[in-house]
Design a protein around this motif. Structure first.
Motif, PDB file in Angstrom:
ATOM      1  N   LEU A 176       0.837  -1.203   0.000  1.00  0.00           N
ATOM      2  CA  LEU A 176       0.000   0.000   0.000  1.00  0.00           C
ATOM      3  C   LEU A 176       0.873   1.255   0.000  1.00  0.00           C
ATOM      4  CD1 LEU A 176      -2.912  -1.035   2.416  1.00  0.00           C
ATOM      5  CD2 LEU A 176      -2.712  -1.377  -0.033  1.00  0.00           C
ATOM      6  N   ARG A 177       2.007   1.161   0.697  1.00  0.00           N
ATOM      7  CA  ARG A 177       2.928   2.305   0.725  1.00  0.00           C
ATOM      8  C   ARG A 177       3.463   2.599  -0.675  1.00  0.00           C
ATOM      9  NH1 ARG A 177       6.777   1.003   5.255  1.00  0.00           N
ATOM     10  NH2 ARG A 177       7.997   0.390   3.452  1.00  0.00           N
ATOM     11  N   ALA A 178       3.831   1.512  -1.381  1.00  0.00           N
ATOM     12  CA  ALA A 178       4.355   1.683  -2.747  1.00  0.00           C
ATOM     13  C   ALA A 178       3.295   2.288  -3.662  1.00  0.00           C
ATOM     14  CB  ALA A 178       4.815   0.333  -3.303  1.00  0.00           C
ATOM     15  N   MET A 179       2.011   2.041  -3.343  1.00  0.00           N
ATOM     16  CA  MET A 179       0.917   2.596  -4.153  1.00  0.00           C
ATOM     17  C   MET A 179       0.621   4.049  -3.789  1.00  0.00           C
ATOM     18  SD  MET A 179      -1.512  -0.771  -3.924  1.00  0.00           S
ATOM     19  CE  MET A 179      -3.041   0.027  -4.340  1.00  0.00           C
ATOM     20  N   GLY A 180       1.347   4.555  -2.804  1.00  0.00           N
ATOM     21  CA  GLY A 180       1.156   5.950  -2.400  1.00  0.00           C
ATOM     22  C   GLY A 180      -0.062   6.157  -1.521  1.00  0.00           C
ATOM     23  N   ILE A 181      -0.587   5.069  -0.946  1.00  0.00           N
ATOM     24  CA  ILE A 181      -1.739   5.199  -0.042  1.00  0.00           C
ATOM     25  C   ILE A 181      -1.223   5.849   1.249  1.00  0.00           C
ATOM     26  CG2 ILE A 181      -3.542   3.897   1.216  1.00  0.00           C
ATOM     27  CD1 ILE A 181      -3.870   3.150  -1.660  1.00  0.00           C
ATOM     28  N   PRO A 182      -1.900   6.917   1.723  1.00  0.00           N
ATOM     29  CA  PRO A 182      -1.405   7.582   2.939  1.00  0.00           C
ATOM     30  C   PRO A 182      -1.279   6.602   4.115  1.00  0.00           C
ATOM     31  CG  PRO A 182      -3.209   8.822   1.942  1.00  0.00           C
ATOM     32  CD  PRO A 182      -3.108   7.539   1.193  1.00  0.00           C
ATOM     33  N   PHE A 183      -0.319   6.922   4.968  1.00  0.00           N
ATOM     34  CA  PHE A 183       0.026   6.097   6.128  1.00  0.00           C
ATOM     35  C   PHE A 183      -1.213   5.660   6.924  1.00  0.00           C
ATOM     36  CE2 PHE A 183       1.554   5.591  10.489  1.00  0.00           C
ATOM     37  CZ  PHE A 183       2.709   4.846  10.302  1.00  0.00           C
ATOM     38  N   THR A 184      -2.092   6.623   7.248  1.00  0.00           N
ATOM     39  CA  THR A 184      -3.244   6.290   8.096  1.00  0.00           C
ATOM     40  C   THR A 184      -4.214   5.360   7.358  1.00  0.00           C
ATOM     41  OG1 THR A 184      -4.213   8.360   7.390  1.00  0.00           O
ATOM     42  CG2 THR A 184      -3.252   8.324   9.594  1.00  0.00           C
ATOM     43  N   LEU A 185      -4.362   5.573   6.063  1.00  0.00           N
ATOM     44  CA  LEU A 185      -5.266   4.690   5.298  1.00  0.00           C
ATOM     45  C   LEU A 185      -4.697   3.280   5.197  1.00  0.00           C
ATOM     46  CD1 LEU A 185      -6.823   6.479   2.189  1.00  0.00           C
ATOM     47  CD2 LEU A 185      -7.932   5.652   4.247  1.00  0.00           C
ATOM     48  N   SER A 186      -3.365   3.171   5.046  1.00  0.00           N
ATOM     49  CA  SER A 186      -2.731   1.843   4.999  1.00  0.00           C
ATOM     50  C   SER A 186      -2.982   1.124   6.312  1.00  0.00           C
ATOM     51  CB  SER A 186      -1.218   1.937   4.811  1.00  0.00           C
ATOM     52  OG  SER A 186      -0.914   2.739   3.737  1.00  0.00           O
ATOM     53  N   HIS A 187      -2.867   1.892   7.410  1.00  0.00           N
ATOM     54  CA  HIS A 187      -3.056   1.290   8.725  1.00  0.00           C
ATOM     55  C   HIS A 187      -4.491   0.849   8.972  1.00  0.00           C
ATOM     56  CE1 HIS A 187       0.358   0.783  11.158  1.00  0.00           C
ATOM     57  NE2 HIS A 187       0.822   1.993  10.966  1.00  0.00           N
ATOM     58  N   SER A 188      -5.413   1.405   8.176  1.00  0.00           N
ATOM     59  CA  SER A 188      -6.825   1.081   8.422  1.00  0.00           C
ATOM     60  C   SER A 188      -7.346   0.033   7.430  1.00  0.00           C
ATOM     61  CB  SER A 188      -7.666   2.352   8.336  1.00  0.00           C
ATOM     62  OG  SER A 188      -7.757   2.768   6.998  1.00  0.00           O
ATOM     63  N   SER A 189      -6.409  -0.689   6.799  1.00  0.00           N
ATOM     64  CA  SER A 189      -6.855  -1.605   5.742  1.00  0.00           C
ATOM     65  C   SER A 189      -7.037  -3.036   6.237  1.00  0.00           C
ATOM     66  CB  SER A 189      -5.857  -1.590   4.586  1.00  0.00           C
ATOM     67  OG  SER A 189      -4.731  -2.342   4.932  1.00  0.00           O
ATOM     68  N   ILE A 190      -8.001  -3.687   5.600  1.00  0.00           N
ATOM     69  CA  ILE A 190      -8.312  -5.089   5.903  1.00  0.00           C
ATOM     70  C   ILE A 190      -8.389  -5.838   4.588  1.00  0.00           C
ATOM     71  CG2 ILE A 190     -10.145  -6.655   6.715  1.00  0.00           C
ATOM     72  CD1 ILE A 190      -9.220  -5.340   9.028  1.00  0.00           C
ATOM     73  N   ARG A 191      -7.845  -7.052   4.578  1.00  0.00           N
ATOM     74  CA  ARG A 191      -7.980  -7.893   3.382  1.00  0.00           C
ATOM     75  C   ARG A 191      -8.957  -9.023   3.664  1.00  0.00           C
ATOM     76  NH1 ARG A 191      -2.957 -11.492   1.843  1.00  0.00           N
ATOM     77  NH2 ARG A 191      -3.793 -12.696   3.580  1.00  0.00           N
ATOM     78  N   PHE A 192      -9.974  -9.098   2.804  1.00  0.00           N
ATOM     79  CA  PHE A 192     -10.886 -10.246   2.830  1.00  0.00           C
ATOM     80  C   PHE A 192     -10.541 -11.089   1.609  1.00  0.00           C
ATOM     81  CE2 PHE A 192     -13.226  -6.698   4.762  1.00  0.00           C
ATOM     82  CZ  PHE A 192     -13.687  -7.267   5.936  1.00  0.00           C
ATOM     83  N   SER A 193     -10.317 -12.383   1.802  1.00  0.00           N
ATOM     84  CA  SER A 193     -10.040 -13.231   0.623  1.00  0.00           C
ATOM     85  C   SER A 193     -10.857 -14.516   0.731  1.00  0.00           C
ATOM     86  CB  SER A 193      -8.546 -13.492   0.485  1.00  0.00           C
ATOM     87  OG  SER A 193      -7.968 -13.911   1.690  1.00  0.00           O
ATOM     88  N   PHE A 194     -11.569 -14.814  -0.361  1.00  0.00           N
ATOM     89  CA  PHE A 194     -12.599 -15.865  -0.356  1.00  0.00           C
ATOM     90  C   PHE A 194     -12.123 -17.126  -1.068  1.00  0.00           C
ATOM     91  CE2 PHE A 194     -14.431 -11.740   0.056  1.00  0.00           C
ATOM     92  CZ  PHE A 194     -15.456 -11.897   0.965  1.00  0.00           C
ATOM     93  N   SER A 195     -12.885 -18.201  -0.863  1.00  0.00           N
ATOM     94  CA  SER A 195     -12.625 -19.436  -1.614  1.00  0.00           C
ATOM     95  C   SER A 195     -13.956 -20.084  -1.960  1.00  0.00           C
ATOM     96  CB  SER A 195     -11.789 -20.420  -0.790  1.00  0.00           C
ATOM     97  OG  SER A 195     -12.632 -21.208   0.041  1.00  0.00           O
ATOM     98  N   ARG A 196     -13.894 -21.185  -2.709  1.00  0.00           N
ATOM     99  CA  ARG A 196     -15.129 -21.856  -3.124  1.00  0.00           C
ATOM    100  C   ARG A 196     -15.883 -22.447  -1.934  1.00  0.00           C
ATOM    101  NH1 ARG A 196     -11.078 -25.306  -5.471  1.00  0.00           N
ATOM    102  NH2 ARG A 196     -10.910 -27.372  -4.531  1.00  0.00           N
TER     103      ARG A 196
END
Ligand code: PLP
Length: 397
Positions: A336-356
């Motif tokens: 996220l940092r490499a994408m230029g997402i601000p520090f606070t927004l990176s810290h507030s991120s969650i990944r949801f990843s699904f399967s069958r």
């Protein structure tokens, strides 16, 4: 144990029941060594070779081009270090800033040990600049290592174009496809990739097994030296049960990409659209068009991702903040940092990843509890208070 709602399939997946079934005989009565001369061992050898055929079939490759390894990290190390050892006169490596640590840390190590490494940047959608890739290729470039799909955001790189650019220069291309194999179709008879890494536990095979695809004719040295297993390319007695399981997992994945992707994508989109439409100040990170169908990376402004994770966990919901390897550290995600997402927004991120194996009921449950969690955390967040004060001042003006 209480039922778990598992939305963390980019970290690892459950072993498919069909995979387990196929493995069990090799953990019980079929324990022979595939290298043995007797027919007991010979039968085991045949099963390993059948698994190799199934893996190759998923990618439209030749079975001889598949080398079994212990994991995705080993495959990545093998590919990069094996090529550099086989081409000692070339001292330049190209990779991206958003790779998994299994590639990124190898490249950082190389840059401190006599190699010149170009780390390609990404834009705010997480996409690389193909012109920068083209301009970075040099006569002494030994290898380009670029991931197929990002583990944190699901962003898929334009692999056809990347391969065209790299192969035009005759440079070896390694692709970390750990998050792509089994999730999107890959046809290696059409895509001129030289080396491709995969890890079993990301596609419903067990942990502790993976493979490296090595296109016929690629100059590479073995990473693990010892016995003659894997045609001298990777020493060590084969992890037979897991290899058989990986073969089955690849066979299942090939079964129906389209049907499965449609189902998984519908679940992902239901949750994502709900969040964006009903929880204010939320953002999806990464290119939404070119993305794995199973991954959603969302920032919830004014709160810490870790706090949301803990609250979700209390409801039996598993998600992740960034990659499993970096969670627990206070550093914001390098992707996220490499994408230029601000520090606070990176810290507030969650990944949801699904399967069958996920269901609509599970998504509905998450939709039910998530707004309350976010509201509660925002009500105690100092950032949220500051924001409200600013809004009041704006209205007063
Ligand atoms: N590459 C990517 C893109 C990954 O997501 C991972 C694991 O998360 C790896 C490599 C490492 O795979 P393994 O855990 O099998 O070593």
């Amino acid at each position: 144990m209480a039922k778990v709602i598992y939305f963390d399939n980019n970290a690892t997946t459950n072993v498919a029941p069909e995979v387990l079934e196929e493995m069990l005989p090799f953990l019980k009565e079929q324990y022979g060594n595939p290298s043995s001369m007797h027919s007991f061992g010979g039968g085991i050898r045949k099963s390993v070779e059948l698994a190799r055929e199934k893996v190759a079939d998923l990618l439209n490759a030749s079975p001889m081009e598949i080398v079994f390894t212990s994991c995705g990290s080993e495959s990545d190390n093998f590919a990069i270090r094996g090529v550099l050892e086989a081409n000692p006169d070339k001292k330049h490596v190209i990779t991206t800033r958003v790779e998994h640590p299994a590639v990124l840390n190898v490249c950082k190590y190389l840059s401190k040990n006599g190699y010149d490494v170009t780390f390609l940047k990404v834009d705010n959608k997480g996409q690389i600049d193909l012109d920068e890739l083209r301009d970075s290729l040099r006569d002494d470039t030994a290898i380009v290592s670029i991931m197929y799909a990002n583990n944190e955001t699901g962003v898929i790189f334009p692999m056809e174009k990347i391969a065209e650019i790299v192969k035009e220069k005759g440079v070896i291309l390694h692709v970390d496809a750990v998050q792509a194999v089994g999730k999107i179709p890959i046809d290696l008879s059409k895509l001129p990739i030289d080396l491709l890494s995969c890890s079993g536990h990301k596609l419903h095979a067990p942990k502790g097994v993976g493979f490296l695809y090595i296109r016929r004719g690629t100059k590479i040295k073995p990473f693990m030296i010892g016995g003659h297993q894997e045609r001298g390319r990777r020493a060590g007695t084969e992890n037979v049960a897991s290899i058989v399981g990986l073969g089955k997992a690849c066979e299942l994945a090939k079964g129906d990409f389209e049907e499965e992707n449609t189902k998984v994508k519908a679940l992902r989109d239901k949750l994502e659209n709900f969040i964006l439409g009903n929880i204010p100040y939320t953002h999806v990170n990464g290119d939404r068009e070119n993305r794995l169908p199973n991954t959603s990376n969302v920032s919830f402004e004014f709160i810490e991702g870790e706090a949301i994770l803990l609250m979700l966990d209390k409801h039996g919901i598993c998600a992740s903040s960034g990659s499993a390897c970096t969670s627990g550290s206070l550093e914001p995600s390098h992707v996220l940092r490499a994408m230029g997402i601000p520090f606070t927004l990176s810290h507030s991120s969650i990944r949801f990843s699904f399967s069958r194996y996920n269901t609509e009921e599970e998504v509905d449950y998450c939709i039910k509890v998530l707004p309350e969690i976010v509201e509660r955390l925002r009500s105690i967040s100092p950032y949220w208070d500051e924001k409200k004060l600013k809004d009041i001042k704006k209205v007063e003006k």
